[in-house]
Design an enzyme around this catalytic site. Structure first.
Site, PDB file in Angstrom:
ATOM      1  N   GLY A 163       4.104  -1.405   4.313  1.00  0.00           N
ATOM      2  CA  GLY A 163       5.474  -1.906   4.401  1.00  0.00           C
ATOM      3  C   GLY A 163       6.288  -1.274   5.502  1.00  0.00           C
ATOM      4  O   GLY A 163       7.457  -1.613   5.681  1.00  0.00           O
ATOM      5  N   ASN A 211       5.102  -4.348   0.117  1.00  0.00           N
ATOM      6  CA  ASN A 211       5.108  -5.136   1.350  1.00  0.00           C
ATOM      7  C   ASN A 211       4.577  -6.536   1.043  1.00  0.00           C
ATOM      8  O   ASN A 211       3.567  -6.680   0.360  1.00  0.00           O
ATOM      9  CB  ASN A 211       4.220  -4.451   2.407  1.00  0.00           C
ATOM     10  CG  ASN A 211       4.275  -5.144   3.749  1.00  0.00           C
ATOM     11  OD1 ASN A 211       5.080  -6.049   3.965  1.00  0.00           O
ATOM     12  ND2 ASN A 211       3.417  -4.729   4.655  1.00  0.00           N
ATOM     13  N   GLY A 415      -1.519   4.449   6.546  1.00  0.00           N
ATOM     14  CA  GLY A 415      -0.979   5.804   6.574  1.00  0.00           C
ATOM     15  C   GLY A 415      -1.307   6.547   5.294  1.00  0.00           C
ATOM     16  O   GLY A 415      -1.970   6.032   4.382  1.00  0.00           O
ATOM     17  N   GLU A 417      -1.284   7.901   1.707  1.00  0.00           N
ATOM     18  CA  GLU A 417      -0.850   7.217   0.485  1.00  0.00           C
ATOM     19  C   GLU A 417      -0.955   8.155  -0.705  1.00  0.00           C
ATOM     20  O   GLU A 417      -1.930   8.917  -0.837  1.00  0.00           O
ATOM     21  CB  GLU A 417      -1.709   5.971   0.215  1.00  0.00           C
ATOM     22  CG  GLU A 417      -1.429   4.820   1.159  1.00  0.00           C
ATOM     23  CD  GLU A 417      -2.131   3.536   0.754  1.00  0.00           C
ATOM     24  OE1 GLU A 417      -1.878   2.516   1.402  1.00  0.00           O
ATOM     25  OE2 GLU A 417      -2.931   3.566  -0.219  1.00  0.00           O
TER      26      GLU A 417
END
Length: 1318
Positions: A163, A211, A415, A417
């Protein structure tokens, strides 16, 4: 000893906003337990200081540094300063991009911004990074430039959590490369590269809670370039597709987009056999319950990817039916029919499994749960192979046989998480981010070291976080992955047993922890955060088991596509077709986890494959020059321009931005070039220092005087390096110096005012004293009659004195009366003025009321109606002009067709004539034949010599500049007139055709020569005018003399050739504009915005890392800085050349008008994309520069050409930078003045406006919102940048010549001896 002064501004921790601003209200000494603060809401706070409480708070940066483009330009580099700077830029001017050294921080705006158009790409193309505002295009341009300059492959690493906008950033980077590096031929490879994005989004993106278009896989796209840096091909690698989403979606999430697109298009005739219904009817697409995305039309999206899925319909819809499969179920029938497999076999092996021993083979029934797991595993396996197949064919379509010279890779990868429940997928993702963070830290450290060595600064080791121990914990021998693979080989291995092995063998690692309340989870301390992983499902996901019987059924499919999908994979774990491009240097490889081969010994697990593909990726990245883009998600609600500080700081810590800041702050983060430092801080120098020629020596002496600690700064070859906080200290000294100067000026002015007041009081006192003394003397000499002596023949002296006193009294009384009258008159006038003022105020109030009334608005609207009528008339004129151009084009085509027909007829006639000549020749005697042939050859050579001599390859412009302007045009016309006189149509045709072709040829050869282009534009237009003037048409003969009328053509109508020459003139004009703009392009920005036309006016602000990066192409002392005088001199040269060549003044005026439009467009576009030039001083410089250009226009008598009107937008932009921007009246004035600027441009300039001193004020957000509300009624075109490629229509007005042809003299130096006047 630590001593903090009162009024120092600091940052303190806050549970809500992470950091909160405060101000110290009482001096603090080291050892005191309490720091007395005042918050921004004026509330007091006692902040405890101590080893067990809090350390001293971070210092705040000066306001002038807040909102900087580059975080490394901040004097104090720490987390609160970074967070505050990003927040201010994001919320106030809505800037989503910010540099942090070599990193571009991109904050997702959750809104559509008009900053990605082709005009923005053109504005950033060719610019050095740091010259323009931060942008993804600036990073892409930097990568493209370094690839071309350094002959080294590049990579752009885009990372961030779901997102944050990774996919969009990568997409815009590829769009930039496709635009600036378009293919040199007609293969349109760049369009294919962009077309792959919707395909991959359809099959690899899905809606998640964070997202709506989340990429559920990582990808690395290599864009290949040839030696001329045009795109020739591309290749894609994919990593770790989230296969679990295929069979399970959490609440409010969806499966991959493609399935919803197919179901939304189920009514298409070609999908009739697929048995598709609504998505609610399938479990695999409806588990998340929320199956729709706001603002997304799945059917419309499917149209974009439909052509790419010609062969995918059956496979994907078979997958949709697979979830519904149960024995004797219609979905099983659809599943088998669409995949072309046997129904009975599939039905049997979905409920049974085969067990093979050394001696026997058993068939065992499966439980309901086992059958369900086997079905889900098959579904995931089918989709994974389908995904690989699509990636493979996308790579084939992007593959090229041309030799690749270099490439730029774009890595779009997940990225760091961390969720409430973290499983195998999060473990792999965070493992990949550990590797990428290590590479990032090493690259930043390397760049810092190179910068210090280049500037010959002593290099000291900086301690930075090394995450190698954490990586070893995961991938080293007997690490987490090894123990996981080992447990997968155990026949009855379980997640619990594997977890216990982790506790036993890895508990000694500082990065590994066992949770207190759980025996089925473990904790890894990553660089970004501490993450707890649940062991359930690790083994199953790592094995990725699919039964061999299911695979064999699929291999036996009657459809070749399905059978090929499930053939055995090769030994290295990549698909069998991934080596199809060995001839290219682009290595086509599917590096994502490939489903394992069933029933193979030592088969590779998912973890092993991911580790191998990650290692390959790291090798690729280490062999390239990396560029980093860190995407930040500002809030979890997906609200436009809303900033949650807690969420932002989590991501900043996780993505390595703060580590970059820490490494920079450990050394000398602030860096100034010597000239910039001199210009900024010369106010602190002595007058004697200003006379020293060596600026480096002056800067050294100043710093050694101001900063006593030599460790706080270092002198490099071209820059001065400062420790953190030193720039803020220098800014404070500079502000104090200005404040002291202001106080001195105020003191001097106040003294002067008091002196004036004192002199007035002294003068009044002297006047009062004088009249007081007169009064006393009057009283003394005023004697009564009874004291007078008796009359005598001569009056006594007392009487004479009394008489004189009466005379004096008379005059005094007269003066007093006159003074009293004047006072009364002045009082009456004052009363009248006050009364009239009162009446005027009443009338003004009434007028204001009337101004708001409908009648007044109606009167105003009358003017607006007139403007609308004028605009309508203007639009009608434009429409007529366009219609005329269209008709002209139509006539042109018709004329061309007619010309071709005429040419055919002429050729026929020519053939007939030549046949007659041949017959005539054959009938002559041999001697007569020779004489006749010689005569014909002489005529032909004469025509050829004339054209060859007059064409520009032979005749140079300077050779005829001293003679009659447009001499070649006159000579050509006289030859045409001679051919008309002797009625030789062949000669006329030959002359004109050869001339036109010769002009085209030489202009093509000299396509960058302004002088040559201007010369032949003048001659072509003059030849066109001569053909009109001497055509015999009365419309063109009104200004001819009687002698000129005698020279008119008698036998031929050359209207067709006039049209051809007119079109040729337009082409030459366009080439002339192109050449002139190319020459001026590098001069405009430097001359208009950067050169110091008014000395000592421009201010300099602290630079960031970008101004010292490797993007700078030229040396500090090299060429590249142009002054306004150089630009005006170039314009004068253009105008002088056109005048020397005899170009019509009207055409020259149109050229100047177009060039001024180009200057306006380039200047305004750069102003709109550069924060550093949006200041009051730049506005003053810009207005002065424009006035100088207007003066040049008046000096050349070009002020009526319309050039000044084209400069109106940049004129208003300069005024906008200078006007007051505070009150509602200011907003109203701006709206009424800036009519040539759009709302987006006005708001952008106000957002970019940057104070260069502490005494200037920033433009408030409320003021900008006020401007936006006032401009809503304009209905402007939503345009931010000006179209630099726009060209005004050119008009060639008929201009007859007063030159008499019989007086024309041909200079001998032209070598036209074969021409004879007749």
């Amino acid at each position: 000893c630590v001593f903090v002064l009162q009024y120092t501004r600091v940052w303190i921790p806050d549970p809500e906003d992470v950091w909160r601003a405060a101000e110290i209200v009482k001096d603090y000494k080291e050892g005191e337990p309490i720091l007395h603060l005042k918050l921004e809401d004026e509330s007091p706070l006692e902040y405890r200081i101590g080893p067990k409480d809090n350390p001293l708070p971070f210092l705040r940066n000066p306001d002038i540094l807040v909102g900087e483009n580059d975080l490394t330009a901040l004097s104090y580099l720490h987390e609160p300063a970074v967070l505050h700077n990003l927040k201010v830029r994001f919320l106030e001017p809505n800037h989503i991009y910010t540099y942090c050294g070599i990193v571009l921080v991109a904050i997702n705006p959750y809104d559509q911004l008009q900053i990605y158009g082709e005009e923005v790409i053109n504005a950033y193309s060719g610019q050095n990074m740091g010259d323009m505002d931060p942008h993804i295009f600036a990073v892409a341009e930097e990568a493209y430039k370094q690839m071309a300059r350094d002959e080294r492959n590049q990579s752009i690493i885009v990372s961030g959590e779901s997102g944050a906008g990774k996919t969009v950033s990568a997409k815009y980077a590829m769009r930039f490369f496709a635009t600036v590096g378009g293919s040199a031929n007609d293969t349109n490879v760049e369009e294919k590269v962009l077309a792959s994005s919707p395909i991959m989004e359809a099959i690899g993106n899905a809606k998640t809670t964070r997202n709506d278009n989340s990429s559920r896989f990582g990808k690395y796209i290599q864009i290949g370039f040839d030696r001329r840096y045009h795109i020739i091909g591309a290749n894609m690698r994919t990593y770790l597709l989230e296969k679990s989403r295929v069979v399970f979606q959490a609440e409010d999430e969806r499966n991959y987009h493609i399935f919803y697109q197919l179901c939304a298009s189920a009514s298409f005739p070609e999908f009739k056999d697929l048995a598709l219904t609504s998505v609610e009817d399938f479990i695999f697409t409806s588990q998340g319950e929320n199956i729709f995305i706001e603002g997304v039309n799945d059917a419309e999206d499917f149209k974009k990817t439909r052509e790419a899925f010609t062969l995918l319909g059956k496979g994907l819809t078979a997958w949709v039916h697979s979830k519904m499969v149960t024995p004797n179920d219609p979905h099983l029938t659809h599943f088998c029919r669409l995949l072309g497999v046997e129904l009975e076999q599939m039905e049997h092996w979905l409920c049974h499994r085969k067990l093979v021993t050394t001696s026997e083979t058993y068939v065992k029934n499966m439980s309901r749960k086992q059958a369900s797991n086997a079905r889900d595993a098959l579904a995931k396996h089918i989709y994974a192979h389908m995904f690989d197949w699509i990636v493979e064919h996308v790579n084939k379509s992007l593959h090229t046989s041309s030799k690749q010279h270099s490439f730029i890779g774009v890595l779009d990868i997940y990225g760091f998480e961390t969720f409430e429940i973290n499983s195998f997928e999060q473990f792999c993702i965070n493992y990949a981010n550990e590797k990428l963070q290590q590479q990032f830290n090493q690259h930043v450290f390397k760049l810092e070291q190179e910068e210090y060595m280049k500037e010959q600064i002593p290099w000291t080791l900086i301690d930075f976080y090394d995450n190698q121990p954490c990586i070893d914990l995961i991938e080293a021998k007997l690490g987490i992955l090894d123990l996981l693979d080992e447990e997968c080989k155990v026949p009855k291995g379980t997640d619990q047993n594997w977890c216990q092995k982790l506790y036993d063998r890895l508990s000694s690692s500082i990065h590994f922890q066992k949770p207190r309340m759980s025996n089925i989870s473990f904790i890894i301390i990553h660089f970004a955060d501490k993450v707890e992983y649940q062991c359930d499902g690790f083994l199953e996901k790592n094995r990725d088991t699919v039964y061999e019987e299911h695979i064999n059924i699929l291999k036996a499919s009657k459809f070749q596509l399905v059978a090929d999908l499930f053939q055995d994979t090769n030994k290295d774990g990549s698909s069998s077709t991934s080596s199809s491009s060995k001839s290219s240097r682009i290595n086509v490889r599917s590096a994502k986890p490939t489903p394992k081969v069933p029933n193979k010994e030592h088969r590779k697990t998912v973890g092993h494959q991911f580790r191998s593909s990650l290692q390959l990726l790291m090798e690729t990245l280490n062999a390239t020059t990396p560029h980093y883009v860190r995407c930040i998600k500002p809030n979890d609600e997906k609200e436009a321009f809303s900033f949650d500080s807690r969420r932002a700081v989590q991501q900043l810590r996780a993505c390595g931005v703060l580590e970059t800041i820490r490494i920079s702050a450990a050394g000398y983060p602030s860096r100034w070039t010597y000239p910039d430092f001199f210009n900024r801080y010369r106010v602190l120098m002595k007058k004697s220092d200003m006379t020293v020629g060596d600026k480096k020596l002056v800067c050294r002496n100043l710093l050694e005087t101001l900063v006593k600690d030599p460790d706080k700064f270092q002198f490099g070859k071209t820059k001065i390096f400062f420790r953190a906080g030193q720039v803020a200290y220098l800014e404070k000294l500079r502000a104090d110096k200005f404040r002291s100067a202001c106080i001195k000026i105020q003191k001097t002015v106040r003294r002067w005012l008091q002196m004036v007041r004192y002199q007035k009081m002294r003068k009044s006192a002297i006047t009062l004293q004088r009249f007081g003394r007169g009064y006393m003397y009057n009283k003394w000499f005023l004697v009564p009659d009874l004291y007078l002596p008796s009359p005598s023949p001569s009056p006594p002296p007392q009487f004479l004195l009394h008489h004189k006193a009466m005379i004096i009294q008379k005059h005094v009384r007269g003066w007093l009366t006159r003074r009293k009258f004047k006072r009364a008159r002045n009082a009456a006038i004052t009363i009248q003025c006050a009364y009239r003022r009162m009446r005027a105020k009443r009338e003004l109030k009434q007028l204001k009321i009337e101004a708001r009334s409908a009648q007044h608005l109606k009167k105003l609207n009358t003017g607006m109606e007139n403007k609308i009528v004028q605009l309508q008339r203007k639009m009608d004129d434009q429409v007529q002009l366009l219609e005329a151009q269209l008709q002209s084009q139509a006539r042109k085509h018709e004329d061309e067709l007619e010309a071709f027909r005429t040419q055919i007829e002429l050729l026929k006639d020519d053939i007939e004539k030549k046949q007659e000549m041949l017959n005539h020749t054959m009938s002559l005697s041999p001697e007569a034949q020779v004489e006749y042939s010689v005569q014909q050859e002489i005529t032909r050579l004469t025509n050829d010599n004339l054209v060859r001599t007059l064409q520009p390859g032979y005749m140079k412009p300077h050779a005829v500049s001293a003679t009659v302007p447009c001499l070649p045009a006159y000579i050509l016309f006289m030859c045409i007139r001679h051919a008309d006189y002797i009625n030789d149509d062949q000669k006329v045709h030959s002359l004109l055709t050869s001339t036109i072709n010769a002009i085209k040829k030489v202009l093509k050869k000299n396509n960058d020569d302004f002088e040559m282009t201007s010369f032949w534009l003048a001659n072509t237009s003059r030849l066109l005018h001569c053909l009109k003037q001497y055509s015999g048409d009365e419309a063109f003969m009104t200004q001819n003399t009687a002698k000129q009328n005698e020279h008119c053509l008698k036998n031929f109508d050359l209207a067709e050739y006039r049209q051809v020459l007119s079109d040729l003139s337009i082409q030459i004009y366009q080439q002339l504009i192109k050449v002139a703009e190319h020459v001026m392009q590098p001069m405009i920005v430097s001359a208009m915005l950067e050169s110091e036309s008014i000395p000592s006016l421009a201010g300099v602000k602290p630079m960031g890392y970008r101004n010292r990066s490797s993007s700078m192409d030229k040396d500090e002392e090299g060429p590249g800085s142009y002054t306004l005088e150089a630009l005006i001199r170039q314009l004068g040269q253009f105008h002088g050349v056109m005048g020397e060549h005899g170009l019509d003044p009207e055409i020259a005026g149109q050229v100047v008008r177009q060039l001024f439009y180009s200057i306006n467009a380039v200047t305004l576009n750069n102003l709109l994309l550069r924060k550093d030039v949006c200041s009051w001083s730049t506005g003053m410089q810009l207005r002065y520069n424009i006035s100088q250009m207007e003066e040049w226009l008046r000096g050349k008598n070009l002020h009526q050409s319309g050039a000044v009107v084209n400069m109106e937008p940049v004129i208003q932009a300069a005024q906008l930078l200078q006007v007051k921007k505070k009150t509602s009246q200011d907003a109203e004035a701006i709206c009424s003045q800036c009519t040539a600027l759009t709302m987006l441009q006005i708001v952008k300039i106000l957002n970019l406006y940057t104070p260069l001193n502490e005494f200037e004020e920033r433009v408030t957000v409320s003021f900008i919102r006020n401007i936006q509300n006032r401009l809503q009624e304009r209905n402007d075109v939503p345009m931010l940048l000006v179209d630099t490629k726009h060209t005004f229509p050119v008009l060639f007005p008929y201009t007859p010549s007063a030159l008499s042809l019989e007086t024309l003299h041909i200079p001998a130096n032209l070598s036209l001896h074969f021409l004879t006047r007749v």
